[in-house]
Write an enzyme that holds these catalytic residues in place. Sequence first.
Site, PDB file in Angstrom:
ATOM      1  N   GLY A 170     -11.408   6.885  40.103  1.00 35.41           N
ATOM      2  CA  GLY A 170     -12.339   7.817  40.238  1.00 35.41           C
ATOM      3  C   GLY A 170     -13.995   7.406  40.182  1.00 35.41           C
ATOM      4  O   GLY A 170     -14.145   6.223  39.739  1.00 35.41           O
ATOM      5  N   VAL A 172     -16.361   8.575  38.789  1.00 33.17           N
ATOM      6  CA  VAL A 172     -17.118   8.567  37.594  1.00 33.17           C
ATOM      7  C   VAL A 172     -16.450   7.923  36.398  1.00 33.17           C
ATOM      8  O   VAL A 172     -16.507   8.043  35.192  1.00 33.17           O
ATOM      9  CB  VAL A 172     -17.617   9.673  37.217  1.00 33.17           C
ATOM     10  N   CYS A 173     -15.328   7.149  36.859  1.00 33.06           N
ATOM     11  CA  CYS A 173     -14.508   6.405  35.829  1.00 33.06           C
ATOM     12  C   CYS A 173     -14.684   5.014  35.942  1.00 33.06           C
ATOM     13  O   CYS A 173     -14.961   4.207  36.915  1.00 33.06           O
ATOM     14  CB  CYS A 173     -13.018   6.446  36.416  1.00 33.06           C
ATOM     15  N   ILE A 174     -15.072   4.515  34.721  1.00 37.10           N
ATOM     16  CA  ILE A 174     -15.230   3.041  34.405  1.00 37.10           C
ATOM     17  C   ILE A 174     -14.355   2.165  33.917  1.00 37.10           C
ATOM     18  O   ILE A 174     -14.428   1.210  33.167  1.00 37.10           O
ATOM     19  CB  ILE A 174     -16.620   2.769  33.867  1.00 37.10           C
ATOM     20  N   THR A 175     -12.958   2.669  33.854  1.00 32.23           N
ATOM     21  CA  THR A 175     -11.923   2.255  33.002  1.00 32.23           C
ATOM     22  C   THR A 175     -11.691   0.704  33.443  1.00 32.23           C
ATOM     23  O   THR A 175     -11.321  -0.430  32.691  1.00 32.23           O
ATOM     24  CB  THR A 175     -10.307   2.865  33.171  1.00 32.23           C
TER      25      THR A 175
END
EC number: 1.7.1.7
Length: 325
Positions: A170, A172-175
């Site tokens: 996504g 806004v995902c920084i996994t």
Amino acid sequence: MEIFDYDNILLLPRKCRVESRSECDASVELGGRSFRIPAVPANMKTVVDESICTWLAQNGYFYVMHRFDLDNVQFVREMQGKGCFASISLGVKKPDYDTVDRFVAEGLCPEYITIDIAHGHADSVKNMIGYLKEKLPRSFVIAGNVGTPEAVIDLENWGADATKVGIGPGKVCITKLKTGFGTGGWQLSALKWCARVATKPIIADGGIRSHGDIAKSVRFGATMVMIGSLFAGHEESPGQTVEENGQRFKEYYGSASDFNKGEYKHVEGKRILEPVKGLLANTLIEMEQDVQSSISYSGGKKLMDIRKVNYVILGGDNAGEHLLM
């Protein structure tokens, strides 16, 4: 195994069989209900709230309510009281089990329950699926998130009615940056890989940047596509409105961000500002029309006709035309 993502795949058109895209049916079935399009807003605090979920349900769209700062039992009671289906999110902690017990005690049963944790291939998810199937057997259970065929097989065997595929793709995902793991950068390949073993519906979650990516997701095995950024930033969106240099924005942040969690611990999400796009209803109409156009390019009249087309990979070691075998 081919590695690709949305931006380096194009689907190949087939002879058109309709006079107008309006003849094409973009609807999809999930959990015994038909929905107008195979897209659902992400269950995030800056994307959906009670009023948006009500509007979606009343107008033929699927929704999943987020699970943050919410009384799920009250939400289900109110939605069903309005004659709408109830679709909620649960985690795997004790308060989530308590919520299930409250549903049973009050004689309520949500039509859809999404078990929503970042790493869904876990015993904690197995246990929650089992508990839901015992206590609320009529609920359609979606479980995730996962990113491998092994995980899809396990979740289905544990009793999930659908799986949610996508770990960290996504906006806004920084996994992948925080952990080194995920499907960010190859989400479409991961979807294809997982769909090969799936016997139940897959919801592709994350990585969608344009409406054409919905058709690509369907082509590679998705029944439904969960989207955050394209649904964030509308007039109705619950995110805070910010004005910069005369332009209006809505805040949009990941569910595992410090903005959502209220603390800077175990952060795997970030906050960005999305330009205000106008009304959500207009975006949904445009999205439906674009999916109808995709169906017409596929040479079909129904959504799943998109799965019959060939595709090309642009650039890289796997570049070239890939025929449907």
